[in-house]
Scaffold this active site. Structure first.
Site, short mmCIF file in Angstrom:
data_model
loop_
_atom_site.label_atom_id
_atom_site.label_comp_id
_atom_site.label_asym_id
_atom_site.label_seq_id
_atom_site.Cartn_x
_atom_site.Cartn_y
_atom_site.Cartn_z
CB CYS A 218 -5.99 -2.26 17.56
SG CYS A 218 -7.47 -2.72 16.61
CG HIS A 393 -5.47 -1.25 13.12
ND1 HIS A 393 -5.30 -2.00 14.26
CD2 HIS A 393 -4.41 -0.41 13.06
CE1 HIS A 393 -4.18 -1.63 14.87
NE2 HIS A 393 -3.62 -0.66 14.16
CG ASN A 414 -0.74 1.28 13.84
OD1 ASN A 414 -1.23 0.61 14.75
ND2 ASN A 414 -0.45 0.77 12.66
#
Length: 753
Positions: A218, A393, A414
């Protein structure tokens, strides 16, 4: 039965792939609680459901959402201190390598990457940002063309046997940790066949163009997404990384910045895929977003190859990925404590960062934030927290907007690209939008399950308190780079640098960086290597340096230094006045560690710099740097789109528009009373800097006109000619290069040419 026989049996009976992997995992390492293990597997599978552009479905079946298996850090099959069982052997791939090789051009002797040199063996140099990039890019293009010629001669596509999914060394070498989340590949397909007719880039780039897949990268996908939303799109900071592309033959040359220089890798277009029982396929790792295009899959593969294997990019820091992508520098703001007063209290300072076209922002949830009800674990073991967000994250900051009533909002993404979004106030479809129609009208929110969402500044600043700030450089900036190894004691001749500034320079940016463990050929070092403590000290000298090194400290005046850090880079921007300076990189318990020292200044700067033990005769200077940079050919892309012919030139030149128009002739410059082009360039830059007080590197139309008035005395035709030139050649905000082009065309119009 063998593993492959079990897989074939499960496939014949249309058993979903995640159950396939579950069965094989429990066979390899039976858990104590079978029922709970199956429940955990199903939950992970549901959380892993991503979203992205799909290849053509089989028959009339509708393409399903990508279902990428993501082992969590609590995976019961990880086996204690060892990596998951599947990581301990070569993957079994369909089609196998033996079937691919006869149909492709391949050889272990084909060069597919530049040498990953350690900083201490690299050569000092001073050049421009664009020339540094172009020098490496030309080498990459040259080797790509060698491969392309062989492919065309044999009528076969390229196959990179050095970076093949069927090798454990490519996927998860010995030394991969227990929390490895690189899912096992089973099938591969050429990207050009997975998305027939798809271009490398479809309509430029946007944040939603890339979706994270079944690997915990990520940090990288978030960095790419942030860069794709960069406001300096005229610089094409993402597209330019693909310096060569041949869709037909599957050849791609991609650039990254590592250890103080631009490196390149050449990859083929084979990608790991997953397949539904109906035969629908999608990429197993990074995938395109809303429309078919190839670059999202290929840039991730190239980044993995740059670091020798896929597991090397399983976890990392967005700020380092942004440096790798831009060649710039990055740092992290702490809105919870250290930087709260300056950046975390009032939105205006953060808005300045967001509005700077040369700045890219990433963010992550602060570890101090407590679970507020959204505590389910994430796709790679990320810890759930407040409002559907995840700790551990990486997210991207897409933009920030202050509404007409003063309320600030931040748009975040995201990288999963699905419905794992903010669930609080002003989330997608929340009632607050209807309660406050002003914000809905001015922000025009889109309620899609694409990972992007709006947050009020007050919510964003207390949840996303770790902000990665990356700044990249104008392509005509001059860069001094010196390489070395950390000495046992900092103040020794080979670790001391002397800088002579011939005229004031308000935008001097110093950077010191150390050898990146990810560039090690040993995987255990890549995963476990630690950065040493370091800082940078700069002293003003009271007069020219003495001849004897022992006397140098007697000339020390005011001292400026960076904060001590145990990270990859440390930087400091300074306003350098005319005079002499002593620059010393400093390290703690790091003897022998490679490092580089970099000084970046505008193209108008006049200065020179040398290492003490080499002496002033070996000094690097800005005039020579610009002269040498002009000898490096600018690089263009070979195939941005299949329909393009002859290549498309990208923004790595000093000034594309100026080159197209030819710029001002010497006669016009002299007619304005300016002796030469160099003086003209300095006057333009000085006018730009005089208006660009905040150092944003961009002016709007009103500011541009003000800067132009500073450049030349008032004349009746100035405003009219400037308006005409801006409307024709300016696009919204302009950078110094574009401002110079507008000045060129305005003066030409004034002179009747």
């Amino acid at each position: 039965m063998s593993d492959q026989e079990i897989r074939n049996y499960l496939a014949d009976h249309k058993v979903p792939q995640f159950i396939d992997q579950f069965v094989l995992s429990v066979i390899a390492n039976p858990p104590d609680d079978w029922k709970q293990s199956m429940v955990n597997m199903v939950e992970r599978q549901e959380r892993a459901a991503g979203k992205g552009a799909k290849s053509a479905p089989a028959g009339n079946a509708e393409p399903e959402a990508a279902t990428s298996l993501k082992f969590s850090y609590e995976d019961p099959f990880a086996g204690g201190d060892e990596a998951p069982a599947y990581c301990q052997k070569d993957p079994t791939i369909q089609p196998p390598e033996r079937q691919i090789k006869p149909k492709t051009v391949h050889s272990p002797d084909i060069v597919t990457g530049s040498l990953m040199k350690k900083p201490q063996v690299m050569k000092d140099l001073c050049t421009t940002v664009s020339a540094r990039f172009n020098h490496a890019a030309n080498k990459c293009q040259s080797q790509c063309k060698v491969i392309q010629e062989k492919c065309n001669q044999e009528g076969k596509p390229f196959f990179d046997e050095k970076f093949w999914f069927g090798k454990r060394t490519t996927m998860y070498p010995k030394g991969s940790p227990p929390d490895c989340t690189v899912t096992e590949p089973h099938k591969v397909q050429r990207a050009a066949e997975l998305y027939p007719g798809a271009p490398l880039f479809a309509d430029g780039v946007a944040a939603n163009d890339i979706v994270q897949g079944a690997i915990g990268d990520c940090f990288f996908v978030g960095a790419v997404s942030a860069l794709a939303s960069c406001k300096a799109e005229y610089l094409k900071p993402l597209e330019r990384l693909f310096v060569f592309s041949d869709i037909k033959n599957g050849i791609y040359g991609v650039m990254f910045f590592k250890n103080g220089g631009w490196r390149w890798v050449i990859i083929d277009d084979y990608v790991a895929i997953q397949q539904s029982p109906q035969g629908d396929t999608w990429p197993q790792y990074a995938a395109p977003g809303s429309q078919p295009e190839l670059w999202p899959m290929l840039i991730e593969k190239a980044y993995a190859k740059m670091h020798y294997c896929w597991d090397a990019i399983d976890g990392g820091w967005s700020r380092y990925a942004l440096e790798d992508l831009t060649g710039g520098l990055a740092y992290t703001l702490d809105l919870h404590k250290k930087d709260k007063k300056q950046y975390g209290t009032f939105p205006s300072k953060f808005q300045e960062l967001n509005d700077n076209p040369l700045v890219v922002l990433g963010c992550s949830v602060g570890w101090h934030v407590k679970d507020g009800g959204g505590g389910a674990a994430g796709r790679a073991g990320e810890e759930g927290t407040i409002g559907g967000l995840f700790k551990g994250h990486a997210y991207s900051v897409l933009t920030m907007h202050t509404c007409s009533d003063g309320q600030a909002f931040v748009r975040v993404r995201n990288p999963w690209g699905n419905d794992a979004e903010w669930k609080g106030a002003y989330s997608d479809g929340s009632p607050e939008w209807d309660q406050n129609p002003l914000y809905k009208r001015e922000l025009n929110p889109e309620f899609k399950d694409d990972g992007a969402f709006w947050m009020k500044w007050e919510d964003f600043s207390i949840i996303f308190t770790d902000i990665d700030v990356a700044r990249f450089f104008r392509y005509d900036d001059v860069v001094f780079t010196f390489y070395g190894a950390a000495p046992e004691k900092d103040f020794v001749e080979r670790n001391v640098f002397i800088l002579k500034v011939d005229q004031d320079c308000p935008e001097a940016l110093f950077t010191v960086a150390q050898d990146d463990p990810l560039t090690s050929k040993q995987h255990s070092v890549r995963k476990n290597g630690k950065f040493k403590g370091m800082m940078l000290s700069v002293w003003e000298l009271t007069e020219a340096p003495p001849k004897n090194f022992e006397d140098l400290q007697n000339y020390f005046g005011q001292k400026t230094q960076t904060e001590p850090v145990a990270g990859r880079t440390s930087s400091k921007q300074m306003n350098l006045k005319k005079g002499w300076y002593c620059v010393v990189p400093r390290f703690r318990n790091a003897t022998g560690i490679g490092y580089y020292l970099r000084l970046t200044v505008p193209f108008t700067a006049q200065m020179s710099m040398y290492q003490w033990d080499e002496g002033p005769a070996e000094a690097q200077d800005t005039v020579t740097a610009q002269s040498n940079a002009q000898q490096v050919p600018a690089v263009g892309i070979s195939a941005l789109h299949p329909s393009e012919k002859g290549g498309a030139s990208l923004g790595v030149q000093t000034s594309q528009k100026g080159e197209e128009s030819g710029g001002l002739s010497q006669a016009v410059i002299e007619g304005l009373g300016i002796p030469n082009k160099r003086k003209f360039d300095k006057m333009v830059q000085k006018a730009f800097n005089g208006v660009d007080k905040g150092g944003r590197g961009a002016l709007d139309k009103v500011q541009g006109k003000e800067a132009f008035k500073k450049f030349v005395s008032r004349q009746p035709k100035i405003a009219e000619c400037f308006d005409q030139s801006y409307d024709k050649y300016g696009k919204g905000m302009v950078d110094p290069i574009e401002f110079k082009d507008i000045v060129n065309h305005t003066l030409l119009a004034m002179s009747g040419q």
